[in-house]
Enzyme design. Structure first.
Site, PDB file in Angstrom:
ATOM      1  N   HIS A  15      22.922  -9.536  20.318  1.00  0.00           N
ATOM      2  CA  HIS A  15      22.967  -8.150  19.832  1.00  0.00           C
ATOM      3  C   HIS A  15      22.049  -7.297  20.697  1.00  0.00           C
ATOM      4  O   HIS A  15      20.831  -7.489  20.685  1.00  0.00           O
ATOM      5  CB  HIS A  15      22.534  -8.090  18.362  1.00  0.00           C
ATOM      6  CG  HIS A  15      23.445  -8.873  17.473  1.00  0.00           C
ATOM      7  ND1 HIS A  15      24.560  -8.325  16.880  1.00  0.00           N
ATOM      8  CD2 HIS A  15      23.442 -10.184  17.121  1.00  0.00           C
ATOM      9  CE1 HIS A  15      25.193  -9.257  16.179  1.00  0.00           C
ATOM     10  NE2 HIS A  15      24.537 -10.398  16.312  1.00  0.00           N
ATOM     11  N   ARG A  17      22.240  -3.906  20.567  1.00  0.00           N
ATOM     12  CA  ARG A  17      22.070  -2.627  19.858  1.00  0.00           C
ATOM     13  C   ARG A  17      22.526  -1.455  20.729  1.00  0.00           C
ATOM     14  O   ARG A  17      23.289  -1.603  21.649  1.00  0.00           O
ATOM     15  CB  ARG A  17      20.624  -2.456  19.379  1.00  0.00           C
ATOM     16  CG  ARG A  17      20.039  -3.655  18.622  1.00  0.00           C
ATOM     17  CD  ARG A  17      20.887  -4.107  17.465  1.00  0.00           C
ATOM     18  NE  ARG A  17      20.198  -5.102  16.616  1.00  0.00           N
ATOM     19  CZ  ARG A  17      20.814  -5.867  15.744  1.00  0.00           C
ATOM     20  NH1 ARG A  17      22.133  -5.803  15.575  1.00  0.00           N
ATOM     21  NH2 ARG A  17      20.141  -6.703  14.991  1.00  0.00           N
ATOM     22  N   LYS A  99      35.721  -9.985  17.470  1.00  0.00           N
ATOM     23  CA  LYS A  99      34.829 -10.571  16.464  1.00  0.00           C
ATOM     24  C   LYS A  99      35.322 -10.324  15.049  1.00  0.00           C
ATOM     25  O   LYS A  99      35.577  -9.180  14.657  1.00  0.00           O
ATOM     26  CB  LYS A  99      33.427  -9.969  16.633  1.00  0.00           C
ATOM     27  CG  LYS A  99      32.363 -10.532  15.714  1.00  0.00           C
ATOM     28  CD  LYS A  99      31.890 -11.906  16.168  1.00  0.00           C
ATOM     29  CE  LYS A  99      30.911 -12.519  15.179  1.00  0.00           C
ATOM     30  NZ  LYS A  99      29.535 -12.116  15.424  1.00  0.00           N
ATOM     31  N   HIS A 136      32.256 -14.854  12.512  1.00  0.00           N
ATOM     32  CA  HIS A 136      31.057 -15.015  11.681  1.00  0.00           C
ATOM     33  C   HIS A 136      31.545 -15.710  10.414  1.00  0.00           C
ATOM     34  O   HIS A 136      32.146 -15.082   9.544  1.00  0.00           O
ATOM     35  CB  HIS A 136      30.422 -13.663  11.358  1.00  0.00           C
ATOM     36  CG  HIS A 136      29.179 -13.784  10.532  1.00  0.00           C
ATOM     37  ND1 HIS A 136      27.944 -13.387  10.983  1.00  0.00           N
ATOM     38  CD2 HIS A 136      28.977 -14.289   9.289  1.00  0.00           C
ATOM     39  CE1 HIS A 136      27.030 -13.641  10.054  1.00  0.00           C
ATOM     40  NE2 HIS A 136      27.632 -14.178   9.005  1.00  0.00           N
ATOM     41  N   HIS A 171      27.281 -19.340  15.432  1.00  0.00           N
ATOM     42  CA  HIS A 171      26.000 -19.724  14.825  1.00  0.00           C
ATOM     43  C   HIS A 171      26.137 -20.731  13.679  1.00  0.00           C
ATOM     44  O   HIS A 171      25.810 -20.432  12.524  1.00  0.00           O
ATOM     45  CB  HIS A 171      25.188 -18.502  14.380  1.00  0.00           C
ATOM     46  CG  HIS A 171      25.955 -17.365  13.751  1.00  0.00           C
ATOM     47  ND1 HIS A 171      26.794 -17.523  12.685  1.00  0.00           N
ATOM     48  CD2 HIS A 171      25.999 -16.054  14.056  1.00  0.00           C
ATOM     49  CE1 HIS A 171      27.304 -16.349  12.360  1.00  0.00           C
ATOM     50  NE2 HIS A 171      26.856 -15.449  13.178  1.00  0.00           N
ATOM     51  N   ASP A 244      22.578 -15.459  19.115  1.00  0.00           N
ATOM     52  CA  ASP A 244      22.548 -14.540  17.972  1.00  0.00           C
ATOM     53  C   ASP A 244      21.195 -13.819  17.919  1.00  0.00           C
ATOM     54  O   ASP A 244      20.691 -13.503  16.832  1.00  0.00           O
ATOM     55  CB  ASP A 244      22.857 -15.238  16.651  1.00  0.00           C
ATOM     56  CG  ASP A 244      23.147 -14.243  15.534  1.00  0.00           C
ATOM     57  OD1 ASP A 244      23.422 -13.065  15.846  1.00  0.00           O
ATOM     58  OD2 ASP A 244      23.072 -14.625  14.359  1.00  0.00           O
ATOM     59  N   HIS A 248      15.397  -6.409  15.175  1.00  0.00           N
ATOM     60  CA  HIS A 248      15.252  -5.281  14.246  1.00  0.00           C
ATOM     61  C   HIS A 248      13.826  -4.781  14.383  1.00  0.00           C
ATOM     62  O   HIS A 248      12.886  -5.580  14.448  1.00  0.00           O
ATOM     63  CB  HIS A 248      15.490  -5.720  12.798  1.00  0.00           C
ATOM     64  CG  HIS A 248      16.907  -6.082  12.489  1.00  0.00           C
ATOM     65  ND1 HIS A 248      17.888  -5.146  12.250  1.00  0.00           N
ATOM     66  CD2 HIS A 248      17.524  -7.285  12.407  1.00  0.00           C
ATOM     67  CE1 HIS A 248      19.036  -5.751  11.999  1.00  0.00           C
ATOM     68  NE2 HIS A 248      18.850  -7.057  12.105  1.00  0.00           N
ATOM     69  N   ALA A 258      18.442  -8.733   8.219  1.00  0.00           N
ATOM     70  CA  ALA A 258      18.608 -10.109   8.693  1.00  0.00           C
ATOM     71  C   ALA A 258      18.791 -10.112  10.198  1.00  0.00           C
ATOM     72  O   ALA A 258      19.555  -9.323  10.744  1.00  0.00           O
ATOM     73  CB  ALA A 258      19.827 -10.738   8.019  1.00  0.00           C
TER      74      ALA A 258
HETATM   75  C1  NCD Z   1      22.936  -9.915  13.032  1.00  0.00           C
HETATM   76  C2  NCD Z   1      22.509  -8.457  13.265  1.00  0.00           C
HETATM   77  O1  NCD Z   1      21.400  -8.096  12.879  1.00  0.00           O
HETATM   78  O2  NCD Z   1      23.270  -7.717  13.887  1.00  0.00           O
HETATM   79  N1  NCD Z   1      22.095 -10.483  12.019  1.00  0.00           N
HETATM   80  C3  NCD Z   1      21.893 -11.801  11.780  1.00  0.00           C
HETATM   81  O3  NCD Z   1      21.192 -12.115  10.812  1.00  0.00           O
HETATM   82  N2  NCD Z   1      22.398 -12.756  12.529  1.00  0.00           N
HETATM   83  C4  NCD Z   1      24.381  -9.930  12.686  1.00  0.00           C
HETATM   84  C5  NCD Z   1      25.001 -11.303  12.662  1.00  0.00           C
HETATM   85  O4  NCD Z   1      25.321 -11.871  13.707  1.00  0.00           O
HETATM   86  O5  NCD Z   1      25.188 -11.828  11.571  1.00  0.00           O
HETATM   87 ZN    ZN Z   2      25.179 -12.149  15.503  1.00  0.00          ZN
END
Ligand code: NCD
Ligand code: ZN
Length: 336
Positions: A15, A17, A99, A136, A171, A244, A248, A258
């Site tokens: 990710h 962002r 996805k 996912h 994952h 993954d 954040h 998460a």
């Molecule tokens: C991911 C996210 O923050 O974009 N979060 C995570 O807990 N893995 C999204 C995801 O892949 O589930």
């Molecule tokens: Zn992810």
């Protein structure tokens, strides 16, 4: 063994962002990975060729600014009503995967898929276009620790209904999923993260709560971790690395978001886990060979050097707290 050179690895699930934070996240990943697949759960979502192309341009610019030679791979977000033409246009715009987020399963997924029949037209188009369906695999209506297991039947129905569709279950977090992947045909593979290979639910909440280890799917038991590690070190081409890595910022984490920001530590964690399993010699297959082969990509040109060298993980990297923050890791990883 005190050092190990491997072909530059790939990260098939990351990710990055959007907005100002992307530059730092992209640089941290490009520093150690030759290719990486940027996930499409941004806002607005990447559900069509124009949004995908815009996002790919932004990622490419961030990678170029990092100074590292690395290639981003594009992935669109599969949503009901997207339509067949949009799938083909996304493929033409460079997507290698689409996805599938079950609606409500994770960050920015309220517009996800309620059930496979809602995207039948799109899955048929993906199969025709030779795109990988990245899933996912969690049923958000199941209890938190059982969500992945509860979703395996849905994956099974997709695998059965689309006999030529290539599927990557993302994952993996539990032993049942490892068994399921091995029972499906070879066109089904799975990614495993560094955090699911390194930590268990007790690391997350057995002592003081460690929010930097909170992610979807949630970390599971020691037996689950052992099954994942066995799969990762087995050398089977069905299992390969997807971090993954999901940064954040502290405000979002404090509000319960998460996601584990593993990009700065993933290769060090992987080296330690593979060493624990007596399988450092299989690390290259897992991070640099099997995934590329599944996605039909050639080997990366560069080399990554892993050195046995203690280093302390900073309390914060790129404004986010990585797993193992403040702790000492035994392996360091840099491009050779
Ligand atoms: C991911 C996210 O923050 O974009 N979060 C995570 O807990 N893995 C999204 C995801 O892949 O589930
Ligand atoms: Zn992810």
């Amino acid at each position: 063994m005190n050092s190990l050179n491997i072909r530059l690895p790939d990260d098939f699930h990351v990710h990055l962002r959007q907005g100002p934070a992307m530059a730092a996240y992209a640089a941290t990943t490009a520093r150690r990975f030759g290719r990486f697949m940027a996930m499409p759960n941004v806002t607005p979502p990447l559900t069509g060729p124009a949004a995908l192309a815009d996002y790919s341009r932004a990622v490419a610019a961030a990678v170029a600014a990092s100074g590292y030679a690395a290639t981003p791979l594009a992935c669109f977000k599969l949503t009901p009503g997207m339509g067949r033409e949009a799938v083909f246009s996304c493929a033409a715009a460079g997507a290698v995967a689409g996805k599938y987020y079950p609606a409500g399963a994770t960050t920015n997924s309220s517009d996800g898929v309620p059930e496979p029949s809602a995207v039948a037209e799109e899955l048929t188009a993906m199969q025709e276009a030779g795109l990988v369906l990245s899933i996912h695999g969690e049923d958000p209506s199941a209890p938190a620790l059982e969500r992945e297991r509860a979703f395996l039947g849905v994956v099974d129905s997709i695998v059965g209904s689309y006999p030529r569709l290539r599927v990557a279950l993302e994952h993996l977090s539990c032993a049942e999923s490892v068994r399921a992947v091995l029972a499906w045909p070879e066109r089904v593979a799975a990614t495993i993260t560094a955090h699911h290979l390194s930590f268990t639910i007790d690391d997350l909440l057995g002592g003081s709560l460690r929010p930097e280890l909170f992610c979807k799917p949630v970390l599971k038991s020691a037996a689950d971790r052992a099954a994942l590690l066995e799969a990762a070190v087995s050398g089977s081409p069905r299992f390969f690395f997807g971090s993954d890595s999901a940064p954040h910022q502290p405000e979002a984490k404090a509000a319960g978001a998460a996601g584990c920001y593993t990009a700065p530590v993933a290769l060090s964690l992987l080296a330690a886990a593979f060493e624990e399993a007596g399988a450092l010699d299989r690390l290259e297959a897992f991070v640099s060979v099997s995934g590329a082969r599944f996605y039909g990509l050639g080997p990366n040109p560069g080399v990554l050097r892993l050195r046995r060298e203690s280093w302390t993980v900073p309390a914060s990297v790129d404004g986010a707290v990585p797993p193992a923050a403040g702790r000492t890791l035994a392996w360091a990883a840099e491009r050779a």
